[in-house]
Design a protein around this motif. Structure first.
Motif, PDB file in Angstrom:
ATOM      1  N   TYR A   1      -9.319   1.267   0.784  1.00  0.00           N
ATOM      2  CA  TYR A   1      -8.417   1.107  -0.350  1.00  0.00           C
ATOM      3  C   TYR A   1      -8.293  -0.352  -0.755  1.00  0.00           C
TER       4      TYR A   1
ATOM      5  N   PHE B   1       0.817  -1.213   0.000  1.00  0.00           N
ATOM      6  CA  PHE B   1       0.000   0.000   0.000  1.00  0.00           C
ATOM      7  C   PHE B   1       0.856   1.271   0.000  1.00  0.00           C
TER       8      PHE B   1
ATOM      9  N   VAL C   1      -2.802   0.502  -5.708  1.00  0.00           N
ATOM     10  CA  VAL C   1      -4.188   0.680  -5.264  1.00  0.00           C
ATOM     11  C   VAL C   1      -5.104   0.820  -6.477  1.00  0.00           C
TER      12      VAL C   1
ATOM     13  N   ARG D   1      -0.059   6.033  -5.108  1.00  0.00           N
ATOM     14  CA  ARG D   1      -0.131   4.685  -4.511  1.00  0.00           C
ATOM     15  C   ARG D   1      -0.334   3.685  -5.654  1.00  0.00           C
TER      16      ARG D   1
ATOM     17  N   HIS E   1     -10.371   3.172  -4.632  1.00  0.00           N
ATOM     18  CA  HIS E   1     -10.492   3.892  -3.359  1.00  0.00           C
ATOM     19  C   HIS E   1     -11.942   4.316  -3.206  1.00  0.00           C
TER      20      HIS E   1
ATOM     21  N   THR F   1      -9.704   3.809   8.355  1.00  0.00           N
ATOM     22  CA  THR F   1      -8.863   3.573   7.177  1.00  0.00           C
ATOM     23  C   THR F   1      -8.802   2.065   6.983  1.00  0.00           C
TER      24      THR F   1
ATOM     25  N   VAL G   1      -5.695   6.468  -6.660  1.00  0.00           N
ATOM     26  CA  VAL G   1      -5.023   7.262  -5.632  1.00  0.00           C
ATOM     27  C   VAL G   1      -3.634   7.637  -6.140  1.00  0.00           C
TER      28      VAL G   1
ATOM     29  N   ASP H   1     -12.022   5.890   4.607  1.00  0.00           N
ATOM     30  CA  ASP H   1     -11.251   5.697   3.380  1.00  0.00           C
ATOM     31  C   ASP H   1     -10.937   4.220   3.261  1.00  0.00           C
TER      32      ASP H   1
END
Lengths: 777, 777
Positions: A358, A136, A169, A166, A172, A321, A163, A356
């Motif tokens: 991910y 991540f 990812v 990142r 998101h 998160t 994102v 959030d």
């Protein structure tokens, strides 16, 4: 609740006899003359480049009828939501250990196995990343999908969000509600924790299996074990570029699914092989080992949660998160990034909320849908958290939950209105059952007792369609055709009950047809705990449509407009006492009574569509992403062995709300099964990975609960609560997935209650408990 | 005729590829794991009482799974129209040699055969009658069915009539029109003759076969080769007392029928055995020998005809006495007693007409439907008769026929109005083709040439229903489901053409589903040359119904009422040039395009019913017993060997009217096949009976024509004539049966033309010709 003749009664399953006598047919039972056996050549590396595949030796082996590599076929895209995955690698890169690199088909399974060994693949091993936090990071050791941004989103029901910075990812999802910073300032107590879950297997009794062949007219037929015959048909049409009239999918009874068969399993592999083998039938059946290494697993989720709470127990702010590990490809887990979050949305009133979530690629095996679809993993975190908060503020955890439950008519953090909610009633019932106010009886010596409780929910996704047909026969018999899949839940029985209720007959007069796209109308599938609600509503509409046609035909004969007629017991009559009546058979002409009806055929068609409104990308809000929530609670009593760390569930009580239960016994059985699965995922089930390798790919090493691990009958219960849903068929909602979601935190809370240690990473294994006990000392 | 895009075009059969590649599945190809093999214990006597059946030895044989006698089962009535026949004798009397007395099922065919031999049956032989005239007499040697008057008439489409004093006559049909006595007085010439036909076999390439089993839910499924899936389903429901939801009949491609499979063949036997064997699949497949001894044969018919004719060729009176041999049971032949007579009704204008047709029981094997259903046998008599009359009055036989043909709008002797008639055109075309006005080229030595001509007709019965469904898919694909049976005629192709025409697409966009009662709507079956007309009309109605639904859905989008819309090429558009348009796919919601349509499913349903008006029992009159007549003619040239009596067909020309041909090539092929069958039944085919025993039950001894017996290509033709039928689909009628009806008399007339002898008893064998030649000398 209302009283009906058939609905709401615990009649025996209509398929009980054929199942207990072994007559019920599963895809695994199916063979065809001349059938070939397909096997898969799999990557021994978690990340590697394929330099060369030499199939010549395999092709020369007598009995081998097809060998296929990515050079032989066009790209066959197999991702469900994101175009990141193919049946065979299109870019010559494998990204997890066990990924398919070639396919073979041969006269016998043994020859096929031998051919697999004869396929020579040269690899260049590449660096890999297995840890989700490492993957991540903004500077990960490996970028698994360099072209991530270019992958097509296949389903239009998704708002895609990348994102920047990142690179691992793929997706998101966020929710912004109120002002969490302000909320935390108002809070008396802040509680912050990290929770995680490991991959587990669905452990379906039937492994993944498909038999594919090509009919004389060119139709590709796939007989498979799936949770979505029409979904698989549509996907096969799509990836093989075939018209809808040239693909059929059959799925008779299915040996459970639990989410593992919500998308392609073996279907495209068998299809590729039959095409290569001139249309001869090819069976691809996964071994149990393949289920562990190449089937999808429950998505490991890492959750960072920060809660702000007032002394009086009011939750004022929550910040989450969430890292949803996709494995090497996103596939179905792409959607869990968003939908798993509903597990954090549906139960409590939270004025300030920030989330959030991910998706994160790793070089671990595939993850995907698993009963709960992310909710269990979030609820694992949040229901541990509630108990921690309760202890911190010195409040009873039941009271704390009761205080914060969303009530009928209130809006959740996404803006969706709460309806048909039994959270309070469920919690109350299980608390009463376990005698929450009493201490557990202490056992002598090393076993310590503790009680734990947890609430949970599962949403049913909006944005899907179901269609049913009802065909009317003479003599008051009816055939219903539905497109959702019976994998043990009892759909066929409850749909028969609904039709019987609608036509005023017994279920013996109802024939249920399912599992064949060539006969059954469209349905999204047996997933998201949606079948009862969606197919049930569609069926009621189909019955009404059939009755309208019957009554229109009977109207002249009975001398009344159609809307003044009704039917029971195979007769149509004028509504009211002593009205004139006629047998339904008289709507049919000719001898034998199988002649055409006066209008050819009487086929009622009904549909149910739950519209979806996509979220605002800036806030994650929408007032229609979820059709309904199913709420419930478990109360358990555990015994913890302080010398070995072993945890035993001694008592287990469930209560869930499913609106009007169509068949209460089947609902209880769903909860019974959910508790068994809950015990497994809480205490022992775990796919152990070592650098991308599944260390325990067998039931010898992967432990699932047996009867010995279950509480005794008198210490085990499943209860029904809630109120009818205003839009449900006879007020019913769904149930199947919700019943697993709060199990693990209830056990965790009970372990804490027993011995004062809390394990935040599932499963609550002996080793972890023992270690924690030692650390506590 | 009108011009269409797809209709009227000789496109290749849509099943051509799968048939020539051997992929097409027939019931004979079908096996299931664990399938048992059923065999029949048959009576060695033509008439006997069963004293005892000892099954103990058979039951003890290892591998035997079921032995059934009439003591083990309730009466299973297997007669179609009259309740005189049962699967196993209910009164312990067998009435023909080969009648079933017990059934066995075993693991292998060999064990089953052995078990048959081990069943010990004690009989008391009874006197028997084999000659139809003897059986018909008022004082017959044997009364075969003492309870005849009590037998139930099963079908309500029959007026039953017994004949006092004739105990072997189960049914009598009569027609009274005008005044024959007066007519004969007005006649210049009276011609009286007796004609007869012998039994022949359908010689279907596939023998009778069924596999029956019981599904887990208790449904009896029978996979069989039949001409009427729904008729068999209804009959199985009836005789086994099962509801319509508990019986399914599947019949994939069928290896021809020609009438032999219009009712039960092996289905009840396989069903009885699977019920006895606990639902395990049981196959009952007749050997070729069984087809000859236990299958139905073409009904032998003896016809006494007396015609009164004026010198100018006007037929003024006709009197007919017809003996329709039923064999030991009436079964389907019960209906031939009436319907066969339409062969004597449909072609010529006859002001005074008297007909008496009698069914007559004998102890010979079963008779029943055979392509033509009695018409061929009557036309055999009447078209010989026309030539005899022509010679008597010195008129050309073509001219004599032309003079007496019923014309458009005229009424036949039953009162039915003549419509869409091509009799004149057909006769004219074949006469031209064979150069009727020229003598045949004489061959040297022993071969004498002659030309012959005959007209014929086949009616299609009124009083039946057909239903079709059309399911609309995205992308302009359509699925049609019909309930009639494809046994080689090409129904699937012509129905696909009709649907393609209706939707403005190519046949590749049409999927045809047939042969399964669980999917396909009701249809009476593939018999009476009715499928094209009935299913075709039903299909057009279904297409219109589907279009109505499509256009209603599209109406808002295109801003026009539904009736101003049309569809072609997968699009819906406003009628007229340059109108706005939308793809059909847009009527479906969601990704993958396999989602529900906006109304769930778009399934068009259409039906076609031809009402029947039962005849006045005093006159046999009704203006609606027949839906339409198909007319036609053959002209042949034969060579007769005056030393051996051998007859060879040298030239053969057919012309028939079928209204608008949907696929002209398929129509021509029907005629081609009809000519082949005609050559066989004219010259060589005959089941030879000796006191009820079939002497020649194999293709070694029963001769059918091969390619060597067919005329060469340049001497062989099949032509199309006629005008569209006002009620037919695109104007089409039927065809299949008519094409055999006038063959034998054309050959007979040609033989007479060649050598001056006339054989009045079919077949025109060498022995008969030689004998006649000798007698003539």
């Amino acid at each position: 609740m209302a009283e009906y003749s058939v609905v709401g009664k615990s009649i025996p399953r209509i398929d009980a006899l054929e199942k207990v006598t072994g007559k019920a047919q599963y895809a695994s039972d199916f063979t065809l003359p001349g059938m070939l056996y397909g096997k898969v050549v799999r990557s021994p590396y978690a990340h590697a480049r394929i330099l060369n595949i030499d199939t010549s030796k395999a092709e020369k082996l007598p009995g081998v009828k097809a060998v296929v590599t990515n050079k032989d076929i066009p790209p066959i895209r197999t991702g469900m939501y994101l175009g990141d995955m193919y049946a065979l690698p299109v870019d010559d890169v494998v990204r997890y250990m066990g990924e398919a690199v070639a396919l073979v088909a041969a006269d016998t399974p043994d020859i096929a196995e031998e051919a697999v060994d004869l396929v020579e693949v040269d690899y260049e091993e590449l660096p890999a990343v297995y840890d989700v936090e490492e993957a991540f990071s903004t500077n990960p050791p490996v970028i698994i999908h360099p072209n991530l941004a270019e992958y097509e989103v296949i389903a239009p029901i998704i708002v895609r969000r990348l994102v920047p910075g990142r690179p691992n990812v793929p997706q998101h999802f966020l929710i912004r509600h109120g002002d969490v910073e302000k909320g935390f300032k108002e809070a008396d107590v802040i509680v912050e924790n990290r929770y995680s879950t490991t991959p587990i297997s669905h452990c379906t009794p039937e492994t993944h299996v498909s038999v594919a062949w090509i009919e004389g007219d060119g139709t590709l037929v796939v007989r498979t074990a799936t949770q979505g015959i029409h979904m698989i048909k549509g996907a096969l049409c799509d990836v093989f570029q075939l018209p809808p009239t040239k693909v059929e999918v059959q799925s008779p009874y299915t040996g459970c699914g639990f989410g593992s068969r919500t998308w392609f399993t073996t279907e495209p592999l068998a299809a590729i092989l039959t095409m290569k083998a001139g249309g001869r039938p090819v069976q691809v059946k996964f071994t149990r080992e393949e289920m562990f290494i190449a089937g999808v697993h429950r998505t490991p989720v890492t959750t960072y949660v920060k809660d702000g709470v007032k002394r009086d127990g009011t939750i004022v702010a929550r910040e989450l998160t969430i890292l949803v590990e996709q494995g090497a490809y996103s596939n179905i887990s792409f959607m869990i990034v968003k939908n798993g979050c509903f597990g954090a949305v549906g139960t409590y009133r939270i004025p300030n909320f920030k989330l959030d979530s991910y998706g994160v690629y790793t070089n671990n095996p595939l993850t995907g849908a698993f009963r709960g679809f992310g909710s269990s993993e979030l609820i694992w975190a949040l229901e541990n958290q509630i108990d921690i908060i309760a202890e911190k503020i010195g409040m009873d955890p039941v009271e704390l939950r009761m205080k914060n439950f969303l009530r009928e008519g209130e809006k959740d953090v996404c803006g969706q209105t709460t309806h048909s909610i039994g959270a309070e009633e469920c919690l109350k019932k299980v608390a009463e059952w376990i005698e929450w106010d009493k201490k557990p009886v202490e056992e002598p010596e090393v076993w310590k007792r503790g009680k734990g409780i947890a609430s949970g929910n599962k949403y049913t996704l909006a944005g899907s369609e179901a269609v049913c047909e009802v065909k009317v026969y003479p003599d008051g018999f009816f055939e219903i055709r539905h497109g959702t899949d019976e994998m043990g839940q009892g759909h066929n029985t409850i749909l028969a009950q609904i039709a019987a209720e609608e036509f005023g007959v017994s279920v013996e007069h109802i024939k249920v047809v399912q599992g064949d796209t060539s006969v059954c109308p469209y349905d999204w599938g047996s997933l998201s705990s949606r079948s009862c609600f969606h197919a049930g509503n569609a069926l009621i509409n189909a019955c009404k449509d059939a009755k309208r046609q019957m009554f229109e035909l009977a109207s002249a004969r009975l001398g009344r407009p159609a809307d003044q007629l009704e039917t029971t017991d195979g007769k149509i009559r004028i509504k009211g006492v002593g009205g004139k009546e006629m047998p339904i058979s008289e709507l049919f002409s000719g001898w034998g009574k199988l002649y055409a009806s006066l209008k050819g055929e009487i086929i009622g068609i009904g549909t149910h569509h739950t519209p979806i409104i996509l979220e605002d990308p800036e806030t994650g809000k929408s007032d229609r992403m979820v059709t309904y929530y199913i709420q419930g609670a478990y109360a358990v009593e555990v015994a913890v062995n302080v010398e070995t760390g072993e945890v035993k569930v001694i008592k287990s009580g469930a209560c869930f709300d499913m609106g009007q239960p169509i068949n209460p016994k089947l609902c209880e059985q769903q909860m019974d099964g959910g508790a068994a699965m809950g015990i497994g995922s809480s205490l022992c089930e775990e796919i152990v990975l070592d650098k991308g390798r599944v260390v325990n790919p067998s039931f010898a090493d992967y432990k699932i609960p047996t009867a010995a691990e279950m509480p005794t009958n008198e210490n085990f219960t499943s209860m029904i609560a809630g109120v009818p849903h205003s839009e449900g068929p006879y007020g019913a909602k769904g149930l199947g997935e919700a019943v697993v979601t709060p199990y693990a935190p209830a056990v965790s809370n009970a372990v804490y209650n027993a011995v004062g240690v809390r394990i935040k990473d599932l499963p609550i294994s002996r080793e972890k408990v023992l270690k924690a006990l030692k650390e506590k000392k």
